[in-house]
Write an enzyme that holds these catalytic residues in place. Structure first.
Site, PDB file in Angstrom:
ATOM      1  N   GLU A 235     -22.737 -50.259  -0.588  1.00 56.45           N
ATOM      2  CA  GLU A 235     -23.946 -50.387  -1.554  1.00 56.45           C
ATOM      3  C   GLU A 235     -25.041 -49.475  -1.059  1.00 56.45           C
ATOM      4  O   GLU A 235     -25.406 -49.739  -0.012  1.00 56.45           O
ATOM      5  CB  GLU A 235     -24.581 -51.973  -1.309  1.00 56.45           C
ATOM      6  CG  GLU A 235     -25.339 -52.248  -2.303  1.00 56.45           C
ATOM      7  CD  GLU A 235     -26.747 -51.760  -2.210  1.00 56.45           C
ATOM      8  OE1 GLU A 235     -27.399 -51.055  -3.073  1.00 56.45           O
ATOM      9  OE2 GLU A 235     -27.302 -52.254  -1.001  1.00 56.45           O
ATOM     10  N   CYS A 269     -34.497 -51.012  -1.658  1.00 53.93           N
ATOM     11  CA  CYS A 269     -33.609 -50.300  -2.662  1.00 53.93           C
ATOM     12  C   CYS A 269     -33.892 -50.799  -4.078  1.00 53.93           C
ATOM     13  O   CYS A 269     -33.530 -50.089  -4.919  1.00 53.93           O
ATOM     14  CB  CYS A 269     -32.081 -50.551  -2.413  1.00 53.93           C
ATOM     15  SG  CYS A 269     -31.548 -52.405  -2.476  1.00 53.93           S
TER      16      CYS A 269
END
Length: 540
Positions: A235, A269
Protein backbone atom coordinates in the site's frame (compact mmCIF):
# COMPACT_ATOMS: atom_id res chain seq x y z
CA UNK A 1 25.31 -3.34 11.33
CA UNK A 2 27.31 -3.13 14.52
CA UNK A 3 25.09 -4.12 17.47
CA UNK A 4 27.37 -2.25 19.85
CA UNK A 5 26.98 1.18 18.23
CA UNK A 6 24.02 1.20 15.80
CA UNK A 7 21.12 2.74 17.65
CA UNK A 8 18.05 4.63 16.56
CA UNK A 9 17.58 7.80 18.56
CA UNK A 10 14.10 9.02 19.45
CA UNK A 11 13.93 12.73 18.52
CA UNK A 12 10.90 14.93 19.12
CA UNK A 13 10.53 16.83 15.80
CA UNK A 14 8.86 19.80 17.49
CA UNK A 15 11.55 20.39 20.11
CA UNK A 16 14.58 18.58 18.70
CA UNK A 17 15.03 16.83 22.04
CA UNK A 18 16.17 13.23 22.32
CA UNK A 19 13.87 11.15 24.51
CA UNK A 20 15.28 7.67 24.08
CA UNK A 21 16.85 5.15 21.73
CA UNK A 22 16.69 1.53 20.66
CA UNK A 23 19.44 -0.77 19.47
CA UNK A 24 19.15 -1.79 15.86
CA UNK A 25 18.64 -5.46 15.13
CA UNK A 26 21.48 -7.22 13.37
CA UNK A 27 21.01 -9.25 10.22
CA UNK A 28 21.63 -12.41 12.25
CA UNK A 29 18.87 -11.38 14.68
CA UNK A 30 16.47 -10.78 11.80
CA UNK A 31 17.20 -14.24 10.41
CA UNK A 32 16.73 -15.74 13.88
CA UNK A 33 13.39 -13.98 14.29
CA UNK A 34 12.22 -15.41 10.98
CA UNK A 35 13.29 -18.93 12.02
CA UNK A 36 11.57 -18.63 15.39
CA UNK A 37 8.34 -17.51 13.77
CA UNK A 38 8.51 -20.37 11.28
CA UNK A 39 8.91 -22.83 14.16
CA UNK A 40 5.99 -21.29 16.07
CA UNK A 41 3.59 -20.91 13.16
CA UNK A 42 2.13 -24.42 13.22
CA UNK A 43 1.30 -24.07 16.92
CA UNK A 44 -0.49 -20.78 16.35
CA UNK A 45 -2.34 -21.97 13.23
CA UNK A 46 -3.51 -25.09 15.09
CA UNK A 47 -5.45 -22.98 17.55
CA UNK A 48 -9.15 -22.76 16.62
CA UNK A 49 -10.00 -19.47 14.98
CA UNK A 50 -12.28 -18.53 17.86
CA UNK A 51 -9.37 -19.06 20.23
CA UNK A 52 -7.13 -16.81 18.15
CA UNK A 53 -9.90 -14.21 18.17
CA UNK A 54 -10.19 -14.48 21.96
CA UNK A 55 -6.47 -13.80 22.34
CA UNK A 56 -6.73 -10.83 19.98
CA UNK A 57 -9.58 -9.45 22.10
CA UNK A 58 -7.28 -9.62 25.11
CA UNK A 59 -4.77 -7.54 23.13
CA UNK A 60 -7.57 -5.12 22.30
CA UNK A 61 -8.15 -4.68 26.03
CA UNK A 62 -4.45 -3.94 26.52
CA UNK A 63 -4.43 -1.30 23.78
CA UNK A 64 -7.45 0.48 25.23
CA UNK A 65 -5.89 0.49 28.70
CA UNK A 66 -2.68 1.89 27.19
CA UNK A 67 -4.35 4.61 25.13
CA UNK A 68 -2.74 7.44 27.11
CA UNK A 69 0.68 5.77 26.84
CA UNK A 70 0.28 5.44 23.09
CA UNK A 71 -0.86 9.01 22.50
CA UNK A 72 2.02 10.32 24.60
CA UNK A 73 4.68 8.43 22.66
CA UNK A 74 3.13 9.24 19.26
CA UNK A 75 3.01 12.89 20.27
CA UNK A 76 6.74 12.86 21.02
CA UNK A 77 7.71 10.58 18.17
CA UNK A 78 5.67 12.14 15.38
CA UNK A 79 4.78 15.63 16.55
CA UNK A 80 1.02 15.22 16.11
CA UNK A 81 -1.28 16.32 18.90
CA UNK A 82 -2.46 13.95 21.61
CA UNK A 83 -5.97 14.32 20.20
CA UNK A 84 -4.90 13.34 16.69
CA UNK A 85 -2.96 10.42 18.15
CA UNK A 86 -6.09 9.32 20.01
CA UNK A 87 -8.03 9.37 16.72
CA UNK A 88 -5.40 6.98 15.39
CA UNK A 89 -5.82 4.68 18.40
CA UNK A 90 -9.61 4.72 17.99
CA UNK A 91 -9.38 3.73 14.32
CA UNK A 92 -6.95 0.96 15.23
CA UNK A 93 -9.10 -0.49 17.99
CA UNK A 94 -12.18 -0.32 15.78
CA UNK A 95 -10.48 -2.52 13.18
CA UNK A 96 -9.13 -4.95 15.77
CA UNK A 97 -12.62 -5.25 17.25
CA UNK A 98 -14.29 -5.87 13.90
CA UNK A 99 -11.64 -8.31 12.67
CA UNK A 100 -11.80 -10.42 15.82
CA UNK A 101 -15.59 -10.46 15.61
CA UNK A 102 -15.95 -11.22 11.91
CA UNK A 103 -12.88 -13.30 11.03
CA UNK A 104 -14.65 -16.60 11.79
CA UNK A 105 -17.11 -15.69 9.06
CA UNK A 106 -14.53 -14.37 6.62
CA UNK A 107 -12.14 -17.28 7.06
CA UNK A 108 -14.69 -20.07 7.30
CA UNK A 109 -15.09 -22.96 4.88
CA UNK A 110 -16.99 -22.00 1.74
CA UNK A 111 -19.08 -24.53 -0.17
CA UNK A 112 -18.66 -24.55 -3.95
CA UNK A 113 -21.40 -25.66 -6.40
CA UNK A 114 -20.52 -29.13 -7.77
CA UNK A 115 -21.05 -28.40 -11.44
CA UNK A 116 -22.08 -31.70 -13.08
CA UNK A 117 -20.59 -33.83 -10.29
CA UNK A 118 -23.67 -34.16 -8.13
CA UNK A 119 -22.38 -37.05 -6.05
CA UNK A 120 -19.35 -35.17 -4.73
CA UNK A 121 -18.82 -32.20 -2.39
CA UNK A 122 -16.56 -29.25 -3.15
CA UNK A 123 -15.38 -26.53 -0.82
CA UNK A 124 -12.52 -24.12 -0.17
CA UNK A 125 -10.69 -23.20 3.01
CA UNK A 126 -8.46 -20.26 3.84
CA UNK A 127 -4.89 -21.29 4.63
CA UNK A 128 -2.25 -18.99 6.17
CA UNK A 129 0.90 -18.22 4.22
CA UNK A 130 3.13 -18.99 7.21
CA UNK A 131 5.49 -16.22 8.31
CA UNK A 132 4.45 -12.72 7.25
CA UNK A 133 7.01 -9.92 7.16
CA UNK A 134 5.44 -6.50 7.77
CA UNK A 135 7.34 -3.29 7.05
CA UNK A 136 5.53 -0.31 8.54
CA UNK A 137 5.35 3.42 7.80
CA UNK A 138 6.09 6.41 10.00
CA UNK A 139 3.09 8.67 9.44
CA UNK A 140 0.41 6.58 11.18
CA UNK A 141 2.64 4.24 13.17
CA UNK A 142 -0.20 2.70 15.21
CA UNK A 143 -3.07 2.47 12.75
CA UNK A 144 -0.93 1.33 9.81
CA UNK A 145 0.97 -1.22 11.88
CA UNK A 146 -1.34 -2.97 14.32
CA UNK A 147 -4.29 -3.83 12.02
CA UNK A 148 -2.16 -5.74 9.47
CA UNK A 149 -0.34 -7.50 12.32
CA UNK A 150 -3.66 -8.54 13.87
CA UNK A 151 -5.17 -9.48 10.50
CA UNK A 152 -2.19 -11.72 9.70
CA UNK A 153 -2.40 -13.35 13.13
CA UNK A 154 -6.12 -14.00 12.91
CA UNK A 155 -5.50 -15.66 9.55
CA UNK A 156 -3.13 -18.11 11.27
CA UNK A 157 0.24 -16.58 10.39
CA UNK A 158 3.08 -15.60 12.64
CA UNK A 159 4.62 -12.18 12.06
CA UNK A 160 8.00 -10.46 11.92
CA UNK A 161 7.51 -6.68 12.16
CA UNK A 162 9.91 -3.95 11.13
CA UNK A 163 8.60 -0.52 12.28
CA UNK A 164 9.79 2.64 10.56
CA UNK A 165 13.03 4.07 11.86
CA UNK A 166 11.36 7.51 11.78
CA UNK A 167 8.77 6.44 14.37
CA UNK A 168 11.01 4.01 16.25
CA UNK A 169 9.72 4.94 19.71
CA UNK A 170 6.18 3.99 18.68
CA UNK A 171 7.49 0.68 17.34
CA UNK A 172 9.08 -0.08 20.69
CA UNK A 173 5.82 0.77 22.48
CA UNK A 174 3.84 -1.54 20.18
CA UNK A 175 6.28 -4.36 20.89
CA UNK A 176 5.84 -3.72 24.62
CA UNK A 177 2.05 -3.94 24.28
CA UNK A 178 2.24 -7.21 22.34
CA UNK A 179 4.44 -8.63 25.10
CA UNK A 180 1.79 -7.77 27.69
CA UNK A 181 -0.32 -10.60 26.25
CA UNK A 182 1.61 -13.80 27.05
CA UNK A 183 -0.60 -15.90 24.78
CA UNK A 184 0.21 -13.64 21.83
CA UNK A 185 3.83 -12.64 22.39
CA UNK A 186 5.42 -15.95 21.20
CA UNK A 187 3.97 -15.44 17.72
CA UNK A 188 5.20 -11.91 16.92
CA UNK A 189 8.76 -10.61 16.64
CA UNK A 190 9.84 -6.99 16.24
CA UNK A 191 13.10 -6.07 14.52
CA UNK A 192 14.14 -2.43 14.86
CA UNK A 193 16.34 -0.42 12.56
CA UNK A 194 16.73 1.50 9.34
CA UNK A 195 16.56 0.37 5.73
CA UNK A 196 19.32 -2.19 6.30
CA UNK A 197 17.06 -4.06 8.73
CA UNK A 198 14.21 -3.88 6.24
CA UNK A 199 16.51 -5.32 3.58
CA UNK A 200 17.51 -8.11 5.96
CA UNK A 201 13.84 -8.92 6.56
CA UNK A 202 13.23 -9.23 2.83
CA UNK A 203 16.38 -11.33 2.50
CA UNK A 204 15.11 -13.69 5.21
CA UNK A 205 12.48 -14.89 2.70
CA UNK A 206 9.24 -14.60 4.64
CA UNK A 207 6.32 -16.44 3.11
CA UNK A 208 4.59 -13.12 2.41
CA UNK A 209 5.72 -9.49 2.56
CA UNK A 210 3.42 -6.59 3.41
CA UNK A 211 4.63 -3.00 3.03
CA UNK A 212 3.06 0.35 3.71
CA UNK A 213 5.29 3.13 2.44
CA UNK A 214 6.27 5.37 -0.44
CA UNK A 215 6.37 4.43 -4.11
CA UNK A 216 10.17 4.71 -3.97
CA UNK A 217 10.39 2.24 -1.09
CA UNK A 218 7.85 0.00 -2.78
CA UNK A 219 10.03 -0.28 -5.89
CA UNK A 220 13.09 -1.20 -3.85
CA UNK A 221 11.27 -3.88 -1.86
CA UNK A 222 9.52 -5.23 -4.97
CA UNK A 223 12.84 -5.75 -6.74
CA UNK A 224 14.35 -7.50 -3.73
CA UNK A 225 11.26 -9.68 -3.21
CA UNK A 226 11.19 -10.63 -6.88
CA UNK A 227 14.66 -12.17 -6.61
CA UNK A 228 13.21 -14.94 -4.43
CA UNK A 229 9.65 -14.77 -5.85
CA UNK A 230 8.39 -13.74 -2.39
CA UNK A 231 4.69 -12.78 -2.59
CA UNK A 232 4.44 -9.04 -1.99
CA UNK A 233 1.51 -6.84 -0.94
CA UNK A 234 2.01 -3.09 -0.88
CA UNK A 235 0.00 0.00 0.00
CA UNK A 236 1.90 2.99 -1.31
CA UNK A 237 1.36 6.69 -1.73
CA UNK A 238 -1.42 8.88 -3.00
CA UNK A 239 -1.80 12.18 -4.82
CA UNK A 240 -5.42 12.61 -3.87
CA UNK A 241 -7.35 15.17 -5.95
CA UNK A 242 -10.36 17.22 -4.87
CA UNK A 243 -12.79 18.22 -7.62
CA UNK A 244 -15.00 21.21 -6.84
CA UNK A 245 -17.80 21.19 -9.41
CA UNK A 246 -19.78 24.22 -10.55
CA UNK A 247 -22.74 23.38 -8.30
CA UNK A 248 -20.66 22.69 -5.17
CA UNK A 249 -21.31 24.10 -1.71
CA UNK A 250 -18.34 26.44 -1.85
CA UNK A 251 -18.16 27.23 1.85
CA UNK A 252 -18.28 23.56 2.89
CA UNK A 253 -15.81 22.51 0.19
CA UNK A 254 -13.34 25.16 1.30
CA UNK A 255 -13.74 24.39 5.00
CA UNK A 256 -13.28 20.63 4.73
CA UNK A 257 -10.84 20.84 1.84
CA UNK A 258 -8.50 22.94 3.98
CA UNK A 259 -8.93 20.52 6.87
CA UNK A 260 -8.23 17.56 4.57
CA UNK A 261 -5.08 19.21 3.28
CA UNK A 262 -3.56 20.33 6.58
CA UNK A 263 -4.78 17.74 9.11
CA UNK A 264 -1.71 16.02 10.63
CA UNK A 265 0.36 18.54 8.65
CA UNK A 266 -0.69 16.90 5.39
CA UNK A 267 1.21 13.74 6.28
CA UNK A 268 -1.54 11.26 5.42
CA UNK A 269 -1.90 9.18 2.29
CA UNK A 270 -5.51 10.44 2.03
CA UNK A 271 -4.64 14.13 2.43
CA UNK A 272 -6.00 16.53 -0.18
CA UNK A 273 -2.91 17.05 -2.34
CA UNK A 274 -4.38 19.05 -5.28
CA UNK A 275 -7.64 20.84 -6.02
CA UNK A 276 -9.43 21.42 -9.35
CA UNK A 277 -12.12 24.11 -9.27
CA UNK A 278 -14.65 25.06 -11.95
CA UNK A 279 -13.71 28.44 -13.40
CA UNK A 280 -17.10 30.01 -12.59
CA UNK A 281 -16.65 29.55 -8.84
CA UNK A 282 -12.83 29.64 -8.72
CA UNK A 283 -12.39 33.14 -7.25
CA UNK A 284 -15.04 32.62 -4.59
CA UNK A 285 -13.58 29.26 -3.63
CA UNK A 286 -10.02 30.60 -3.33
CA UNK A 287 -11.23 33.43 -1.10
CA UNK A 288 -13.02 30.93 1.13
CA UNK A 289 -9.90 28.75 1.30
CA UNK A 290 -7.79 31.69 2.44
CA UNK A 291 -10.32 32.51 5.13
CA UNK A 292 -10.25 28.92 6.41
CA UNK A 293 -6.47 28.57 6.19
CA UNK A 294 -5.98 31.67 8.34
CA UNK A 295 -7.73 29.78 11.16
CA UNK A 296 -5.20 26.94 11.15
CA UNK A 297 -2.93 27.66 14.12
CA UNK A 298 0.49 25.98 14.14
CA UNK A 299 2.37 24.75 17.19
CA UNK A 300 3.16 21.87 19.51
CA UNK A 301 2.00 20.80 22.95
CA UNK A 302 2.43 17.51 24.83
CA UNK A 303 -0.78 18.19 26.74
CA UNK A 304 -4.05 16.39 26.18
CA UNK A 305 -5.78 19.73 25.59
CA UNK A 306 -3.83 21.09 22.63
CA UNK A 307 -4.85 24.48 21.18
CA UNK A 308 -3.04 24.02 17.86
CA UNK A 309 -4.60 22.76 14.63
CA UNK A 310 -1.31 21.67 13.03
CA UNK A 311 2.07 20.49 14.26
CA UNK A 312 5.53 20.00 12.76
CA UNK A 313 6.64 17.77 9.97
CA UNK A 314 8.00 14.55 11.38
CA UNK A 315 11.56 14.49 10.06
CA UNK A 316 13.99 16.51 8.00
CA UNK A 317 13.81 14.48 4.79
CA UNK A 318 10.07 15.10 4.55
CA UNK A 319 10.60 18.76 5.24
CA UNK A 320 13.10 18.88 2.37
CA UNK A 321 10.61 17.24 -0.03
CA UNK A 322 7.88 19.75 0.84
CA UNK A 323 10.18 22.74 0.37
CA UNK A 324 11.54 21.31 -2.90
CA UNK A 325 7.99 21.02 -4.27
CA UNK A 326 7.17 24.53 -3.12
CA UNK A 327 10.30 26.06 -4.65
CA UNK A 328 9.82 24.13 -7.90
CA UNK A 329 6.28 25.49 -8.21
CA UNK A 330 7.33 29.06 -7.51
CA UNK A 331 10.15 28.82 -10.04
CA UNK A 332 7.64 27.71 -12.68
CA UNK A 333 5.18 30.53 -12.05
CA UNK A 334 3.01 29.52 -9.11
CA UNK A 335 2.01 32.16 -6.58
CA UNK A 336 1.89 31.75 -2.80
CA UNK A 337 -1.27 33.41 -1.50
CA UNK A 338 -0.72 32.40 2.12
CA UNK A 339 1.93 30.65 4.20
CA UNK A 340 5.10 29.10 2.85
CA UNK A 341 7.43 30.08 5.69
CA UNK A 342 9.52 27.56 7.62
CA UNK A 343 10.58 27.66 11.25
CA UNK A 344 12.53 24.58 12.28
CA UNK A 345 10.39 21.56 11.41
CA UNK A 346 7.26 23.72 11.14
CA UNK A 347 6.00 24.90 7.74
CA UNK A 348 3.02 27.20 7.60
CA UNK A 349 -0.18 26.04 5.89
CA UNK A 350 0.43 27.12 2.33
CA UNK A 351 -2.02 27.98 -0.47
CA UNK A 352 -0.74 27.99 -4.05
CA UNK A 353 -2.44 29.19 -7.24
CA UNK A 354 -1.42 29.48 -10.90
CA UNK A 355 -0.27 25.87 -10.77
CA UNK A 356 -0.11 23.31 -13.57
CA UNK A 357 1.06 19.77 -14.19
CA UNK A 358 4.63 20.76 -15.07
CA UNK A 359 5.11 21.26 -11.32
CA UNK A 360 6.06 18.52 -8.86
CA UNK A 361 3.47 19.79 -6.41
CA UNK A 362 0.74 18.65 -8.85
CA UNK A 363 2.23 15.30 -9.86
CA UNK A 364 4.42 13.92 -7.04
CA UNK A 365 3.28 13.09 -3.53
CA UNK A 366 4.10 16.12 -1.37
CA UNK A 367 2.98 14.80 2.01
CA UNK A 368 2.99 18.20 3.61
CA UNK A 369 0.94 21.35 4.30
CA UNK A 370 0.59 22.68 0.74
CA UNK A 371 -2.76 23.17 -1.00
CA UNK A 372 -2.34 23.89 -4.74
CA UNK A 373 -5.52 25.07 -6.51
CA UNK A 374 -5.99 24.83 -10.28
CA UNK A 375 -8.79 26.39 -12.37
CA UNK A 376 -10.58 24.03 -14.81
CA UNK A 377 -13.08 24.71 -17.59
CA UNK A 378 -15.62 21.98 -16.89
CA UNK A 379 -16.15 18.49 -15.47
CA UNK A 380 -14.28 16.82 -18.31
CA UNK A 381 -11.23 19.01 -17.73
CA UNK A 382 -11.33 18.31 -13.99
CA UNK A 383 -11.55 14.55 -14.56
CA UNK A 384 -8.68 14.62 -17.05
CA UNK A 385 -6.46 16.47 -14.59
CA UNK A 386 -7.45 14.26 -11.68
CA UNK A 387 -6.55 11.15 -13.69
CA UNK A 388 -3.26 12.63 -14.89
CA UNK A 389 -1.32 10.88 -12.14
CA UNK A 390 0.67 7.71 -11.63
CA UNK A 391 -1.20 7.21 -8.36
CA UNK A 392 -4.84 6.51 -7.61
CA UNK A 393 -5.68 6.15 -3.94
CA UNK A 394 -8.58 8.46 -3.00
CA UNK A 395 -10.45 11.39 -4.52
CA UNK A 396 -12.95 13.97 -3.32
CA UNK A 397 -15.88 15.34 -5.36
CA UNK A 398 -18.04 18.28 -4.29
CA UNK A 399 -21.50 18.97 -5.72
CA UNK A 400 -24.93 19.80 -4.29
CA UNK A 401 -26.35 17.35 -6.85
CA UNK A 402 -25.43 13.83 -5.73
CA UNK A 403 -26.27 12.31 -9.10
CA UNK A 404 -23.92 14.80 -10.75
CA UNK A 405 -21.19 14.02 -8.23
CA UNK A 406 -21.66 10.28 -8.74
CA UNK A 407 -21.30 10.60 -12.53
CA UNK A 408 -18.00 12.41 -12.05
CA UNK A 409 -16.84 10.04 -9.31
CA UNK A 410 -17.33 7.04 -11.59
CA UNK A 411 -14.79 8.48 -14.02
CA UNK A 412 -12.01 9.20 -11.53
CA UNK A 413 -9.36 6.46 -11.49
CA UNK A 414 -8.91 5.80 -7.79
CA UNK A 415 -9.72 3.13 -5.22
CA UNK A 416 -12.10 5.27 -3.13
CA UNK A 417 -14.17 8.37 -3.91
CA UNK A 418 -15.58 10.50 -1.10
CA UNK A 419 -18.45 12.81 -2.09
CA UNK A 420 -18.95 16.09 -0.19
CA UNK A 421 -16.37 15.42 2.51
CA UNK A 422 -12.68 14.66 2.94
CA UNK A 423 -11.00 11.75 4.71
CA UNK A 424 -14.22 10.41 6.27
CA UNK A 425 -13.98 7.19 4.27
CA UNK A 426 -10.76 6.09 5.94
CA UNK A 427 -12.00 5.69 9.55
CA UNK A 428 -14.81 3.33 8.45
CA UNK A 429 -13.25 0.05 9.50
CA UNK A 430 -15.22 -2.23 7.17
CA UNK A 431 -15.14 -0.07 4.02
CA UNK A 432 -12.49 -1.59 1.71
CA UNK A 433 -9.57 0.79 1.25
CA UNK A 434 -6.78 0.64 -1.28
CA UNK A 435 -5.61 2.17 -4.50
CA UNK A 436 -5.00 1.56 -8.18
CA UNK A 437 -2.06 2.34 -10.44
CA UNK A 438 1.11 2.84 -8.37
CA UNK A 439 -0.80 3.35 -5.14
CA UNK A 440 -0.59 -0.37 -4.52
CA UNK A 441 -2.29 -3.74 -4.65
CA UNK A 442 -3.03 -4.30 -0.95
CA UNK A 443 -6.43 -3.80 0.62
CA UNK A 444 -7.01 -2.69 4.16
CA UNK A 445 -10.22 -2.27 6.14
CA UNK A 446 -12.71 -5.11 6.19
CA UNK A 447 -12.60 -8.71 5.03
CA UNK A 448 -9.95 -8.05 2.40
CA UNK A 449 -7.37 -7.01 4.98
CA UNK A 450 -7.70 -10.38 6.70
CA UNK A 451 -8.18 -12.69 3.71
CA UNK A 452 -5.19 -11.26 1.82
CA UNK A 453 -3.00 -12.97 4.42
CA UNK A 454 -4.30 -16.35 3.28
CA UNK A 455 -4.45 -18.40 0.11
CA UNK A 456 -7.31 -20.69 -0.81
CA UNK A 457 -7.06 -24.46 -0.67
CA UNK A 458 -9.77 -26.39 -2.50
CA UNK A 459 -11.19 -29.82 -1.75
CA UNK A 460 -13.19 -32.34 -3.83
CA UNK A 461 -14.66 -35.03 -1.55
CA UNK A 462 -16.82 -38.09 -2.09
CA UNK A 463 -17.03 -41.84 -2.66
CA UNK A 464 -15.43 -43.44 -5.75
CA UNK A 465 -17.18 -42.43 -9.01
CA UNK A 466 -20.67 -43.88 -9.42
CA UNK A 467 -21.03 -45.71 -12.78
CA UNK A 468 -24.63 -44.50 -13.09
CA UNK A 469 -23.53 -40.88 -12.76
CA UNK A 470 -23.66 -39.33 -16.28
CA UNK A 471 -20.56 -37.30 -15.37
CA UNK A 472 -18.81 -40.65 -14.88
CA UNK A 473 -20.33 -42.25 -17.98
CA UNK A 474 -18.92 -39.60 -20.32
CA UNK A 475 -15.38 -40.48 -19.20
CA UNK A 476 -15.65 -43.62 -21.34
CA UNK A 477 -15.70 -43.89 -25.14
CA UNK A 478 -19.06 -44.13 -26.92
CA UNK A 479 -20.96 -41.44 -24.99
CA UNK A 480 -20.54 -38.45 -27.27
CA UNK A 481 -24.30 -37.97 -27.71
CA UNK A 482 -24.79 -38.17 -23.94
CA UNK A 483 -22.19 -35.41 -23.59
CA UNK A 484 -24.02 -33.29 -26.17
CA UNK A 485 -27.29 -33.86 -24.29
CA UNK A 486 -25.65 -32.71 -21.07
CA UNK A 487 -24.16 -29.69 -22.82
CA UNK A 488 -27.47 -28.62 -24.31
CA UNK A 489 -29.66 -29.57 -21.36
CA UNK A 490 -27.68 -27.61 -18.81
CA UNK A 491 -26.13 -24.81 -20.79
CA UNK A 492 -28.25 -24.36 -23.91
CA UNK A 493 -29.35 -20.80 -24.56
CA UNK A 494 -32.28 -21.52 -26.93
CA UNK A 495 -34.99 -24.23 -26.75
CA UNK A 496 -33.49 -25.81 -29.85
CA UNK A 497 -30.06 -26.11 -28.18
CA UNK A 498 -31.64 -27.75 -25.17
CA UNK A 499 -34.01 -30.18 -26.95
CA UNK A 500 -32.26 -31.40 -30.11
CA UNK A 501 -29.21 -33.06 -28.42
CA UNK A 502 -31.53 -34.84 -25.99
CA UNK A 503 -33.71 -36.15 -28.83
CA UNK A 504 -30.62 -37.26 -30.71
CA UNK A 505 -29.31 -39.11 -27.65
CA UNK A 506 -32.60 -40.89 -27.02
CA UNK A 507 -32.84 -42.00 -30.63
CA UNK A 508 -29.39 -43.57 -31.05
CA UNK A 509 -27.11 -46.01 -29.26
CA UNK A 510 -23.35 -45.55 -29.12
CA UNK A 511 -22.92 -47.34 -32.49
CA UNK A 512 -25.31 -45.05 -34.27
CA UNK A 513 -28.21 -47.51 -34.31
CA UNK A 514 -31.69 -47.09 -32.93
CA UNK A 515 -31.51 -47.91 -29.25
CA UNK A 516 -33.55 -50.48 -27.40
CA UNK A 517 -36.29 -49.50 -25.01
CA UNK A 518 -34.05 -50.48 -22.09
CA UNK A 519 -31.24 -48.23 -23.29
CA UNK A 520 -33.65 -45.41 -23.90
CA UNK A 521 -34.95 -45.89 -20.40
CA UNK A 522 -31.48 -45.83 -18.89
CA UNK A 523 -30.58 -42.68 -20.80
CA UNK A 524 -33.83 -41.01 -19.85
CA UNK A 525 -33.32 -41.93 -16.19
CA UNK A 526 -29.78 -40.60 -16.28
CA UNK A 527 -30.81 -37.30 -17.82
CA UNK A 528 -33.82 -37.07 -15.53
CA UNK A 529 -31.46 -37.55 -12.62
CA UNK A 530 -29.28 -34.77 -13.95
CA UNK A 531 -32.32 -32.54 -14.34
CA UNK A 532 -33.52 -33.18 -10.79
CA UNK A 533 -30.04 -32.65 -9.40
CA UNK A 534 -29.77 -29.47 -11.41
CA UNK A 535 -33.00 -28.17 -9.91
CA UNK A 536 -31.76 -29.01 -6.44
CA UNK A 537 -28.52 -27.22 -7.16
CA UNK A 538 -30.35 -24.09 -8.30
CA UNK A 539 -32.39 -24.05 -5.08
CA UNK A 540 -29.29 -24.09 -2.85
Amino acid sequence: MDPRSDCLEFINPATGEKFGEVRMSTEAEVMQARREMAAAQATWAAKPLKERARIVKEFQRVVIDAADELTAVVNQDHGKSRGDALHEVIMTVDKIHQYARLSPKWLGRRRIPPGLYFFRRYYTERVPFGVVGIIGPWNYPVDLMLPPIIAALLAGNTVVVKPSEVSAATGVKLEELINRVPELAPFVRFVHGDGRVGAALVKSKPDLLFLTGSVKTGRIVAQAAAADMTPFLYELGGKDPMLVLEDADIKAAAHWGVWGAFYTTGQACVSVERVYVHERIYDEFVAAVLEETAKFSVGYSPDIDNPYRMGPLTFQRQCDIVLAHLNDAIAKGARVLMGGKQTGMFIEPTVLVDVDHTMQVMTDETFGPILPIMKVHDDTHAIQMANHSEMGLSAYVWSRNLAHAKRVAEQVQVGVVNINDTMSHYPVSLLPFGGVKMSGNARTHGAGEVTQFTHTKSYAVGAPPNPLDPATMVRYPGHYRLGKAILGGFFGVTPQQRIEPLADFLAHDPKGQVVTKAAVGMGAVSLAGLAVAGLLRLRK
